[in-house]
Design a protein around this motif. Sequence first.
Motif, PDB file in Angstrom:
ATOM      1  N   GLN A  35       0.841  -1.191   0.000  1.00 22.84           N
ATOM      2  CA  GLN A  35       0.000   0.000   0.000  1.00 22.84           C
ATOM      3  C   GLN A  35       0.877   1.242   0.000  1.00 22.84           C
ATOM      4  OE1 GLN A  35      -2.132  -0.773   3.589  1.00 22.84           O
ATOM      5  NE2 GLN A  35      -0.580   0.125   4.909  1.00 22.84           N
ATOM      6  N   ASP A  37       0.495   5.888   0.384  1.00 22.84           N
ATOM      7  CA  ASP A  37      -0.343   7.033   0.738  1.00 22.84           C
ATOM      8  C   ASP A  37      -0.572   7.914  -0.480  1.00 22.84           C
ATOM      9  OD1 ASP A  37      -0.336   6.211   3.386  1.00 22.84           O
ATOM     10  OD2 ASP A  37       1.464   7.361   3.860  1.00 22.84           O
ATOM     11  N   ARG A  40      -5.694  13.320  -1.461  1.00 20.76           N
ATOM     12  CA  ARG A  40      -6.907  13.535  -2.249  1.00 20.76           C
ATOM     13  C   ARG A  40      -7.493  14.903  -1.919  1.00 20.76           C
ATOM     14  NH1 ARG A  40      -8.353   8.709  -4.612  1.00 20.76           N
ATOM     15  NH2 ARG A  40      -7.879   6.829  -3.470  1.00 20.76           N
ATOM     16  N   GLU A  42     -10.642  17.198  -1.552  1.00 16.28           N
ATOM     17  CA  GLU A  42     -12.035  16.965  -1.176  1.00 16.28           C
ATOM     18  C   GLU A  42     -12.772  18.305  -1.125  1.00 16.28           C
ATOM     19  OE1 GLU A  42     -13.510  15.669   2.965  1.00 16.28           O
ATOM     20  OE2 GLU A  42     -13.024  13.829   1.882  1.00 16.28           O
ATOM     21  N   TYR A  62      -7.793  18.839   1.862  1.00 16.85           N
ATOM     22  CA  TYR A  62      -7.043  17.662   1.415  1.00 16.85           C
ATOM     23  C   TYR A  62      -7.060  16.606   2.503  1.00 16.85           C
ATOM     24  CZ  TYR A  62      -5.363  20.666  -2.309  1.00 16.85           C
ATOM     25  OH  TYR A  62      -5.304  21.502  -3.388  1.00 16.85           O
ATOM     26  N   THR A  63      -7.138  15.366   2.077  1.00 13.69           N
ATOM     27  CA  THR A  63      -7.074  14.253   3.017  1.00 13.69           C
ATOM     28  C   THR A  63      -6.025  13.256   2.541  1.00 13.69           C
ATOM     29  OG1 THR A  63      -8.779  13.004   1.843  1.00 13.69           O
ATOM     30  CG2 THR A  63      -9.517  14.435   3.631  1.00 13.69           C
ATOM     31  N   MET A  64      -5.505  12.498   3.473  1.00 19.40           N
ATOM     32  CA  MET A  64      -4.524  11.468   3.161  1.00 19.40           C
ATOM     33  C   MET A  64      -5.210  10.115   3.242  1.00 19.40           C
ATOM     34  SD  MET A  64      -1.223  11.058   2.478  1.00 19.40           S
ATOM     35  CE  MET A  64      -0.287  12.357   3.211  1.00 19.40           C
ATOM     36  N   ASP A  65      -5.113   9.339   2.163  1.00 21.63           N
ATOM     37  CA  ASP A  65      -5.680   7.997   2.125  1.00 21.63           C
ATOM     38  C   ASP A  65      -4.578   6.984   1.875  1.00 21.63           C
ATOM     39  OD1 ASP A  65      -8.330   8.779   2.481  1.00 21.63           O
ATOM     40  OD2 ASP A  65      -8.694   8.976   0.339  1.00 21.63           O
ATOM     41  N   THR A  66      -4.788   5.778   2.329  1.00 19.49           N
ATOM     42  CA  THR A  66      -3.890   4.668   2.033  1.00 19.49           C
ATOM     43  C   THR A  66      -4.602   3.761   1.046  1.00 19.49           C
ATOM     44  OG1 THR A  66      -2.934   4.811   4.239  1.00 19.49           O
ATOM     45  CG2 THR A  66      -2.582   2.764   3.040  1.00 19.49           C
ATOM     46  N   VAL A  67      -3.924   3.466  -0.075  1.00 19.43           N
ATOM     47  CA  VAL A  67      -4.535   2.655  -1.123  1.00 19.43           C
ATOM     48  C   VAL A  67      -3.649   1.452  -1.439  1.00 19.43           C
ATOM     49  CG1 VAL A  67      -5.761   4.610  -2.155  1.00 19.43           C
ATOM     50  CG2 VAL A  67      -3.480   4.042  -2.964  1.00 19.43           C
TER      51      VAL A  67
END
Length: 157
Positions: A35, A37, A40, A42, A62-67
């Motif tokens: 995965q 980071d 994104r 928003e 802005y947000t931080m997502d783990t994909v």
Amino acid sequence: MGMMMIALTVAMMAAQDPSSAGTADLHLNIVCTGQHDVVRHEERRVDLGSAGRSQSGRVSGYTMDTVPARLSVVIRDGEARVKVPPGLQPMLGKAGEDGWWPVQKLAVSDTSIRGVVKLGLISSPRLLVDRLTGDATFGSFTGVCEKAPEEAQGRRF
């Protein structure tokens, strides 16, 4: 006699250097699953009205997502290249060849594979693969690697 001693010393030092030992003969395909980071953007609408007054506005942030991500490493004839997950590729600058980027400062030992990948003007993440555990890091990517087959084994399904 003195020149022969120097040549012998240089040869012994090269043989003891783990970063160059066997790199030219090493042929390795690695696939790492893990995965990374991503940032994104928003934007949403909010209602601010009260006491019968209707007001609304937009909030942006802005947000931080783990994909989930997959990283591939190929080492051939003393050179390495990395297939970078789409979310880690630079938005500006030159793109890698079909998503593949050359590894610079390649150092291969019995226990690790190390290098640096220059992704555009600003980003140069370090590649580290632990050859004992399979753990890998590359920028914000973390994962576990497995050796991939050298040749296509036919259809998987």
